[in-house]
Design an enzyme around this catalytic site. Structure first.
Site, short mmCIF file in Angstrom:
data_model
loop_
_atom_site.label_atom_id
_atom_site.label_comp_id
_atom_site.label_asym_id
_atom_site.label_seq_id
_atom_site.Cartn_x
_atom_site.Cartn_y
_atom_site.Cartn_z
N GLU B 308 0.83 -1.20 0.00
CA GLU B 308 0.00 0.00 0.00
C GLU B 308 0.87 1.25 0.00
OE1 GLU B 308 -4.17 -0.45 1.96
OE2 GLU B 308 -2.95 0.67 3.36
N GLU B 311 2.28 1.72 -3.38
CA GLU B 311 1.21 2.22 -4.25
C GLU B 311 1.04 3.72 -4.06
OE1 GLU B 311 -2.57 0.34 -3.61
OE2 GLU B 311 -3.57 1.59 -5.11
N CYS B 335 -8.19 -2.21 3.95
CA CYS B 335 -8.11 -3.46 4.72
C CYS B 335 -9.36 -3.76 5.52
CB CYS B 335 -6.87 -3.51 5.59
SG CYS B 335 -6.29 -1.93 6.12
N SER B 355 -7.05 2.03 -2.31
CA SER B 355 -5.86 1.25 -2.61
C SER B 355 -6.31 -0.09 -3.16
CB SER B 355 -5.06 1.04 -1.32
OG SER B 355 -4.16 -0.02 -1.51
N LYS B 394 -15.26 -10.02 7.57
CA LYS B 394 -14.21 -10.88 7.00
C LYS B 394 -14.81 -12.17 6.44
CE LYS B 394 -10.43 -8.48 7.79
NZ LYS B 394 -9.64 -7.98 6.66
N GLU B 397 -15.86 -11.17 3.15
CA GLU B 397 -14.70 -10.88 2.30
C GLU B 397 -14.09 -12.15 1.73
OE1 GLU B 397 -11.25 -9.37 4.28
OE2 GLU B 397 -10.64 -8.20 2.54
N GLU B 402 -13.84 -12.78 -6.23
CA GLU B 402 -12.52 -12.44 -6.77
C GLU B 402 -11.37 -12.87 -5.86
OE1 GLU B 402 -14.94 -10.38 -5.98
OE2 GLU B 402 -14.25 -8.54 -5.01
N CYS B 552 -10.47 -2.20 14.37
CA CYS B 552 -10.72 -3.65 14.46
C CYS B 552 -11.00 -4.11 15.89
CB CYS B 552 -9.53 -4.41 13.93
SG CYS B 552 -9.14 -3.97 12.25
#
Lengths: 404, 625
Positions: B308, B311, B335, B355, B394, B397, B402, B552
């Site tokens: 990241e 990037e 994230c 990102s 999560k 996710e 993908e 989190c």
């Protein structure tokens, strides 16, 4: 366009007495705010919707509130079963109601009035709008009313959608704001934090109509009628088993038996005062008088004669509350269902007296622990009917007696 | 008296402020209140509940939650206020006059008991088989008030069908008691607004738009509603049975990665006060349960920072040197899967700002089923990767289509802290008594930068430590590497650091004031996005957003209950653990160096890392058919 009179010309001591459009407003401007509040306080006027909160206190609190906007809301969500007096006032005496709103706006410093009109009264919308347009032309509404600088007040009409609970003032405000019609926590009260968070006075149609008379004729004049604790007169919507149902203006303090005589009721078994949320008064108590201190009512008087089955009456009321509970708070949402279970058990005769007593206790909890007036008053009829007609309902239905 | 700020939230549900009278000298801004014959002085406008709690007088509550605005609907907290005709709810009643309160009169006790009886008569309570058995607030109230029979009956049949459509959240409305905490969480705290009361009276239930299954509405899977549900009406989608099956299957090589936030909170599930990390103990417990390898998610958190951060530097270079106007800045972190779904639904036109780096969880899965599989000589088809996460999203996710760049499902199961604790208990292990153990190699050593990902501002802090050092060749100019502006629980934090004396490669950044914004909770994310929309972020370079309040550590998979104090203690545990580590910068993690030398040989943001470690997003929009 003139609003078409629905009925014959009425007569009565206070509300149906002589009044010409705009007179109250003219007098109000002449008196000034403090004097209006004084007259109002002196008159002892209490809210006509049923709760009976002193109108002058409500107005004083909101007049004292410091805000850049204030609102007057006319509660025309006349939903209490058996009540139809506001309909008469709006259709036949709109000048009283709207002048009352303007006076209220003048007194507390509000520029906006909103009429929350019961959804079922949609047919009145156009005539009332036409009336308001005409009043605007006459400069009794709008900017610089009666030529007085900065005396601005205008009224809009909003339709409800049929929920009974929206007659509760905070639920009404929620509904006006476009939210679910659910009562708010009180405090804070609408006089401080009301419509859109601004100080708001919510008054019943009849209260506002009374104000017009009080301002014009004085608190002393108003006080001449009624009793010490219930001053003035009241509109009663009388329905049920009688010869002449209709809207009557009678002074507070009128005895139930007097009223029954006036309306031509015979063989009366019980009178439900205050609609579904009121109490049921049996024949033995017809000496009681109508007033905040005794048999309180927002106007609804339902008469039952000897042919009526009181358990069915009760069931009808409970069905109404189950239908109309907003479902927000526990005691009302579930409590009414439990009371209904009890009624069904009584119908089938399969109940115990301790179970019925439990339900009455539950009813008392609902009266004190529910969030708004709906849940607080829904057990009234359950408790009063079961207590006053114990013999008729419990003893005759009880199957247990066969085993005794 | 000010105008309501947010028109969508009913006034009744907003915390109200009481304006002080002009002349405070008469009462001094405080008011004397008499509770149960004892007098207390409290600040004007204190609620009865607050006044009682401050003075060790217990008032039961159910619909009240410290993170949420007032509802006053369950009525369990009613007290007797002298002079009032009815009982008043302690949670909503502000004390503005010297009132006298009684908290335990016969009427109050009877009312509370009745309310519990009524709730129990409707609550489809299967206490033995309920995941909230022992932590259910209704259950504990029933105990507190000595409920020994169902006075008004008991629901013996479910009233509603369970909605299992969502990968993250299971809704069982038969257990709902209509406290509306979830509604307030969703609309006020998170400003998502998926849940709302439907119908009226006894027919009321909490539902979604047009009664669609949760998977088909704009739910971001943050799970905050689960954390605040007093019963088991809302719970996470529990994969522990499948995980047990994998563990018990000798052919399967089961790997678990543990994130920092569950480690800082799992002790709470075992009765330990919030604020203690059990990293070492957890490693032992997981090995005893039967996981073949226990790795540290922080390793891929470090990897995330490298990817990241690189990037970001690429974006800066493209804008400053190449004058490429198609490149979007600020760069937003990616994230938090709840945040990703939030932006996909609410701000799909701004996906270019995100990102492309995957979250640490997903990077981990991709590395496991490629690099690790090859090194360890295991067929990736036999590898099962489990992620211990503080997060409900999560679960969603790892099921995104993908997310199988390794050729397999990169992460097989997302497991919450609560579910992990359940598995540990099921294995007969009392976590706090476990001896400490290290993570397994080679993905066991991580830097402190990865660890602090758990707290809001952590990703930003970790990224700054690396980016600043890459650009200038020096450590970030903050004492003990603690970038204080990133820390703390303020909703939206802004700060900047100046890049001076840059190394040759990054000379183009000389003198640039690197500005960053940190926000947590999607309500704050919305504020940041509106700032972006208005062009107020034009000189900001990097934005960290976490979907959950507190980051989190306040995730939707964390132990229940949650409140600001608990979240603060969890953050303290994370920061304390971080200070004790020797490696505290992602780029100094030796395993990171190793993986770029031996696997991702074309470097950060290179071809292979793009295939395995980066992803793309979907324009979902608010209107889903």
């Amino acid at each position: 366009m003139e609003i078409k009179l629905e009925n014959k010309k009425r007569s009565g001591p206070v509300l149906f007495s002589e009044y010409k459009r705009g007179d109250g407003i003219r007098k109000a401007v002449e008196l000034g705010r403090e004097n209006i509040l004084f007259e109002l306080k002196n008159s002892g006027l209490k809210g006509r919707g049923g709760a009976g909160f002193p109108t002058s206190t409500k107005w004083m609190l909101s007049a004292a509130a410091n805000a850049d906007k204030k609102f007057i809301v006319c509660n025309a969500d006349e939903g209490e079963p058996g009540t139809f007096k506001d309909r008469v006032l709006l259709l036949e005496y709109p000048e009283l109601v709207f002048d009352g709103m303007v006076i209220a706006g003048f007194t507390i410093g509000a520029q906006t009035g909103i009429v929350y009109l019961r959804g079922e009264y949609e047919y009145m919308l156009q005539p009332l709008e036409d009336y308001l347009a005409k009043v605007r032309e006459d400069n009794l509404l709008g900017k610089n009313i009666l030529g007085k600088e900065n005396f601005d007040f205008d009224i809009s009409i909003r339709l409800g959608s049929g929920a009974y609970v929206c007659g509760e003032e905070t639920a009404l405000i929620e509904s006006l704001e476009g939210c679910r019609g659910e009562p708010r926590n009180r405090p804070p009260y609408p006089v401080n934090t009301g419509y859109l968070g601004y100080p708001t006075v919510v008054n019943n149609v009849e209260t506002l109509a009374s104000v017009s008379h009080i301002v014009l004729k004085g608190g002393e004049w108003f006080k001449k009628y009624g009793t010490d604790k219930s001053t003035g007169s009241k509109l009663f919507s009388v329905s049920g088993d009688c010869e002449k149902p209709g809207v009557y203006e009678l002074p507070w303090g009128t005895k139930i038996k007097e009223l029954l005589e006036i309306v031509g009721a015979k063989n009366t078994k019980a009178v439900q005062a205050g609609g579904a949320s009121g109490t049921c008064i049996p024949k033995t108590q017809f000496d009681r008088m109508l007033g905040y201190e005794d048999a309180a009512t927002g106007g609804s008087i339902i008469i039952f004669n000897e042919s009526r089955n009181m358990l069915k009456v009760l069931k009808n009321f409970m069905e109404f509350f189950i239908e109309e509970s907003c479902g927000q708070c526990t005691p009302c949402r579930i409590g009414n269902i439990k009371l209904m279970d009890g009624i069904e058990k009584i119908e089938s005769g399969e109940f115990t007296f301790s179970y019925i007593n439990n339900l009455k206790e539950l009813g008392r909890t609902m009266q004190v622990a529910s969030k708004c007036g709906l849940g607080q008053s829904s057990p009234n009829s359950f408790i009063s009917i079961l207590e006053n007609f114990k013999e008729e309902i419990l003893n005759t239905n009880w199957k247990g007696k066969e085993n005794v | 008296m000010s105008k309501r700020e947010n028109i969508r939230v009913p006034v009744s549900q907003q915390p109200f402020t009481v304006t002080k009278p002009e002349d405070t000298t008469t009462i001094g801004g405080t008011v004397t209140v008499q509770i149960n014959e004892k007098k207390f002085s409290v600040p004007l406008g204190t609620t009865i509940l607050e006044a009682c709690r401050q003075n060790q007088i217990h008032i039961p509550t159910l619909c009240h939650h410290p993170d949420l605005c007032i509802a006053g609907v369950c009525r369990i907290c009613v007290v007797d206020v002298e002079g009032m005709k009815t009982l008043q709810t302690a949670c909503s009643f502000p004390i503005t006059t010297p009132i006298k309160i009684h908290t335990s009169t016969p009427m109050v006790r009877k009312a509370r008991r009745h309310i519990i009886d009524l709730l129990l008569s409707e609550h489809y309570g299967e206490c033995y088989s309920c995941f909230r058995n022992g932590s259910c607030e209704l259950q504990s109230l029933a105990k507190e008030y000595g409920v020994d029979e169902y006075t008004f009956g008991h629901a013996d049949k479910p009233r509603y069908q369970v909605d299992r459509s969502s990968a993250a959240v299971v809704r069982d409305m038969s257990k709902c008691i209509l406290c509306k905490r979830c509604v307030r969480t969703c609309i006020d705290l998170q400003e998502v607004g998926v849940l709302e009361a439907i119908n009226r009276g006894h027919e009321t239930y909490i539902g979604t738009f047009l009664d669609k299954p949760l998977a088909d509405v704009i739910c971001i899977n943050c799970g905050q509603c689960i954390n605040r549900c007093p019963t088991a009406a809302l719970r996470a989608n529990d994969p522990s049975d499948e995980i047990w099956e994998a563990i018990d299957n000798p052919k399967k090589h089961v790997i678990i990665q543990t994130a920092p936030s569950p480690r800082a909170a799992i002790g709470e599930e075992f009765g330990i006060e919030a604020g203690h990390s059990f990293t070492g103990e957890l490693n032992t417990a997981l090995k005893r349960i039967g996981f073949d390898k226990v790795f540290d998610t922080n390793f891929t958190a470090d990897l995330t920072i490298i990817e990241e951060g690189t990037e970001l530097l690429y974006r800066l270079k493209k804008i400053i040197v190449d004058k490429d106007e198609s490149v979007k800045l600020p760069q937003f972190t990616s994230c938090s899967p709840g945040w990703i779904k939030f932006i996909e639904h609410f701000y799909p036109e701004y996906l270019g700002y995100l990102s492309t780096a995957k979250s640490p969880q997903q990077m981990f899965g991709a590395i496991m089923k490629t690099f690790y599989a090859k090194q360890a000589g295991i067929n990736p088809a036999d590898i099962v990767t489990v992620a211990l996460m503080p997060c409900a999203a999560k679960k969603f996710e790892c099921n995104r289509p993908e997310m199988n760049s390794s050729g397999y499902k990169d992460v097989d199961y997302g497991l919450t802290t609560r579910e992990m604790a359940k598995m540990i208990r099921e294995a007969g292990i009392y976590l706090p008594e476990m001896p400490k153990a290290n993570f397994d190699e080679p993905f066991g050593d991580a830097s402190g930068a990865g660890l602090i990902f758990g707290a809001t501002g952590g990703v930003m802090e970790a990224a700054l430590r690396t980016v600043y050092e890459l650009v200038t060749g020096r450590e970030v100019p903050f004492k003990n590497l603690a970038i204080e502006p990133c820390r703390g629980f303020e909703g939206v934090k802004q700060a900047s650091v100046k890049l001076e004396n840059c190394v040759d490669q990054y000379k183009f950044l000389e003198g640039v004031e690197l500005k960053f914004v940190v926000a947590h909770g999607t309500a704050n994310a919305k504020k940041v996005m509106e700032m972006l929309r208005k062009g107020e972020l034009s000189n900001v370079h990097f934005v960290e957003i976490m979907a959950c309040p507190g980051g989190c550590l306040g995730g939707g998979g964390q132990p229940i209950p949650t409140n600001a104090e608990i979240r603060k203690k969890r953050a303290q545990a994370i920061y304390a653990e971080e200070e004790s580590l020797t490696v505290r910068k992602s780029h100094e993690n030796p395993h990171i160096k190793y993986i770029y030398e031996n696997f991702l040989t074309d470097g950060p943001c290179g071809k292979l890392s793009h295939k395995l470690l980066h992803t793309h997003y979907l324009k979902r929009g608010k209107f889903i058919s």
